[in-house]
Structure formats: C-alpha cells, structure tokens
Write a protein that holds these residues in place. Sequence first.
Motif, short mmCIF file in Angstrom:
data_model
loop_
_atom_site.label_atom_id
_atom_site.label_comp_id
_atom_site.label_asym_id
_atom_site.label_seq_id
_atom_site.Cartn_x
_atom_site.Cartn_y
_atom_site.Cartn_z
N SER A 105 -1.61 64.34 42.22
CA SER A 105 -1.51 63.00 41.57
C SER A 105 -2.91 62.50 41.76
O SER A 105 -3.43 61.95 40.56
CB SER A 105 -0.52 62.01 41.97
OG SER A 105 -0.73 60.85 41.43
N ALA A 129 3.35 64.69 40.25
CA ALA A 129 2.36 64.29 40.74
C ALA A 129 2.02 63.19 39.67
O ALA A 129 1.75 61.97 39.93
CB ALA A 129 0.81 65.27 39.84
N ARG A 132 3.97 59.62 39.98
CA ARG A 132 3.36 58.73 41.25
C ARG A 132 2.11 58.20 40.58
O ARG A 132 1.45 57.37 41.18
CB ARG A 132 2.87 59.76 41.96
CG ARG A 132 3.70 60.19 43.23
CD ARG A 132 3.15 61.04 43.92
NE ARG A 132 4.61 62.30 44.88
CZ ARG A 132 4.89 62.09 45.86
NH1 ARG A 132 4.18 61.19 46.81
NH2 ARG A 132 5.71 62.60 46.36
N PHE A 133 1.97 58.08 39.32
CA PHE A 133 0.91 57.42 38.41
C PHE A 133 1.29 55.90 38.98
O PHE A 133 2.45 56.13 38.71
CB PHE A 133 0.70 57.87 37.26
CG PHE A 133 -0.17 59.24 36.64
CD1 PHE A 133 -0.31 59.74 37.53
CD2 PHE A 133 -0.83 59.33 35.96
CE1 PHE A 133 -0.86 60.96 37.72
CE2 PHE A 133 -1.53 60.16 35.82
CZ PHE A 133 -1.80 61.43 36.57
#
Length: 557
Positions: A105, A129, A132-133
């Motif tokens: 990420s 990944a 999780r932004f």
Amino acid sequence: MENLKPNPANSSPLTPLGYLERAAIVYGDCPSVVYNRTTYTWSQTNARCLRVASSIATWLGVKRGQVVSVISPNIPAMYELHFAVPMAGAILNTINTRLDARIVSAMLLHSESKLVFVDQVSVKLILDAISRFPPNTPIPRLVLILDQYAVSSSSKLSESFYCEYENLVERGDPKFQWLKPVNEWEPMILNYTSGTTSAPKGVVHCHRAIFIVTLDTLVDWSVPKQPVFLWTLPMFHANGWCYPWGTAAVGATNICLRKFDGQMIFDLIRRHDVTHMCGAPVVLNMLSNTPNVGILKSPVHILTAGAPPPAAVLGRTESLGFHVSHGYGLTEVAGIIVSCAWKSKWNLLPANERARLKARQGVKTPAMAEIDVIDPSSGVSVKRDGLAMGEIVVRGGCVMLGYLKDSVATSKAIKEDGWFYTGDVGVMHSDGYLEIKDRSKDVIISGGENVSSVEVESILYGHPAVDEAAVVARPDEIWGETPCAFITVKKGTKIRPTEKEIVAYCREKLPHYMVPKVVVIRDELPKTSTGKIQKYVLKDIAKTMGSPSGAGYWSRI
C-alpha cells in the motif's frame, strides 16, 4: 573538427526496448518463453508485448511518465510487461509478491501508480493494500493476470478488476508504434529497495542506464547467443538483474516457473538443457543441499550475487557440475557492476583456494567507470592489502537518477565528490580485486577490532552440519560488542551439533576475537521477502538473549 557535433543520426536515445524488435527478426521462429506446456516464439512475444503496450496507452489511457506496477511471479505475463509497460511510455514498477499489504500500500501511494497488474494468487494482497488507502485517494485500475497453472486464489474476474490481461492482448494493436523515449535520461524503471537496513526507497533508473547495464552484464558473463535461461531469480528483484531485456538481446529461451525447490531446478535443467541461471547465495545453498541429484552431464553457468557467498557453498555447488560466477550489485545500479573475473591460472589451484578466490566480488565490469574503497573519514582510498576496510563507492552510467521524492537520501548517497556511496564495507586486495566484508551497519567492533560478520559466517558455512548462518553484534560489558552466531542445521543431519562444538570449530579457524561468544541454534532464520536474512531481528534477540522464541540452544562461552 570543431564543426563535427552530435546530430539526429548519431543521437538516437539508448533504450533496451529495441532488443525485442531485433529478436523478433533474428530469432522469430525460435522459442522465447516456455512455461509448463505453454511456449511462445520471439515473433509471438514481440506481437504480444506490442498489443499490451497499445492497450495500456490507448484503451487504459496511461500517459507517458506515469507509473505502472506489477505484482507477479516469473510467468510469461511478467516477462512481457518488462517490455510492454515502457513501450507504452510508462515507468515499470515491479513489486515483490512476498511483501505484506501494509508495505505494498505504501509503495503504491508513494509511486502514485495508475495501473496495477496482479497475478491471481496475489488478489487478496492487492485488495488489502488498496483498502488501506486514505479516504478520497485515487485508486489505480487493476488488471488480473489469470494463470491456468496456478494452484490457488482467484481464478475469475471480479468487480474490483477492470479487465483481464489476455483482454489487453486480444484488444491491442500488434503493429503499435511503441513510444520511444524523448531522451535516454527519461525514467524507465522504479524499484524499491529491500529495506533490510532502513525504510524502502524508490530507486529511479533511466533508459540509458538499463541499456548499459544489460549489455554490460551479457559481455562480462560471456553469455552466448541463444542460451537456455532458467528463471530462478525473481524478475521483481531488481528486474531480474536486467536479464528480461538481456535474454531478448541474445535470443534466449526463457524457462519460466512460478515457484521452485532444489529438486525441481535439477529436473528442469535436465528437461530443457538449461545453460544459464541466476540466483542469490540462498539458491546455491539449496542446490548444494539437494539430496540424490547426481552430477550434471553438461555444465550450467550460474551467476550469483546479492550477498557474499561462503566459499564452502561455492565449492559444494561447483562439485555438482555448476560453473559459478560471482558478482556484486545493488538496486541503485540496476544490475551486476563488479564480477570476479576468472584467471585461467587459478584453475591449477586446490579446490579450497579456488573457492576462496571466487568468493571475492572482483573487479569492475567493462562499462563501469570507477570503483574504489575509501576511508569515509578522510575520503582517501584504503591500502590495497586485503585488510584495510572502507566504504565501497562507484561511478558509472548505470548509477540511478536518484530516490523518488527523497532529495535528502539522494544527496547522502550521491555526493558532490562524484561517487555513489553504497553503504557496503569492503577491502581491496593487492591484485585489485574487491571483497565485501559487511554492510556498514553490520560490522562488529570488539575491543577496538573490526570483526566482519561475513568472514565469520563463511567459516560457519564450512561446518558439515550448518545449513544457514548469520552473525550479529551482541553488547558486551568488557569488549563493547562480541560476535553472536545464529545457525540452522541441515535436514537429515543424524548428530545435531552442540553450540560448544560450533564454537570449538570456529576457534580452530579464526582469531580468538572473531570467534562467536554466543551460538544460537534455531529451526529457521528470519528473512526478508527477497530471502535475505533479517539481521536487525537477530540483533534485537542478541541484545536480550534471555530466552529467544524458537532459539533452540544458546550458550555463553
């Protein structure tokens, strides 16, 4: 001669992408990529790469200079994307499939990746990944790479993915005019460092650097035309030391495989008449410890780098019929820039002496400008006596442009004196051959003496029962630091050695101050996603040494 200057005819930007076009002409009907029961020719590979490049630039709308990431093992799509992505004018970013979602990420966010190609086994990784932004952050488009030979994970397109890889091949134009770089300094590759000693940094390389190092390593390793290349080195690891482009230049047959073990490697070597392969010392160790394989009928050339290989492991590997070449490189130089250039007179030496010489990293490859070992405090070259240690510095055309969005780290690594500082500690021998002794952070200072952890590890690897070894510093009230050894024992060893026996073995072969004062026998050693032993984890254990989890035996000697 004052009027003779560069002109359009002699100033075409250097790029390795043209190797593929040439391969399609010269080796068009010859095998290019073999993967289980799938085989492509060079003309087919060229057409597939052009189709994918066309789809990336037109259908998916990726613009010149934007980053395209790939998370994939060594399968045909991974090979093709090494050409297709930069042919579309984009910057290729290959991501280690063994990383966790948190790191992936961070890399995607840092690189501002616009498009991500994802192997079906890594679907969960990429979705985790992206989850999780931060809120309102643009999400890159996802393209799924399906593989009929994959054992598990998603085998169909989901709503999270824009399309499937073969859709790009079908939809693309095989006569696409690929986007050549405006100039050879245009960025082509973004690779992240392994982060063994610090947080991963984004290393940017231009077309010129990749062109130079690709041809350089082919010449230095004396790779002939149309070799059979077995992909035991991950292409996500520094782009397979630039051999995706190199194998095109010589019309090689690329044997791809998703994963492997020692027995599988030997089977593939015999099935395909493999001539060349690359791998870190961990691969050599795997080969030398594979039981009941016999000696190869024809020699296989194997290039190793990434960490100093122990002389004992080199010797065992060559006894099986491998011809080992040893080199040195970093992510920041894109490939192998130092090699142990072999001298024919050394063939007359005893086996142990040959292995010792081959364990040295060697001399600069033909295209590198300069390499030296300097005393960081004075900036002066160390004595060429094989004893005086200093930092290895290099300069040449394949040194990175710099670290992405990190001018401070770039200025620390590429200094005003014109050198790139590697952070590796080495010595220069009287014959001009370089030998790495350690990472600068791994040198052990015991009683004022510098102890090379690599040198102690090399001795440990010589013990018949030792499979893997790592030596780190352990705080000591009297000496400041003392060596602490962590080892694993080879499978099938009938009599397990004790820590005292290991210490006694080292005392026979090392100066007293270099002998490990503590030995820990473990079932396994912690490793990074690229297979490197995580010494910082072992250092933390060595600081406490109360009762490290899974440590097995340990002793204070």
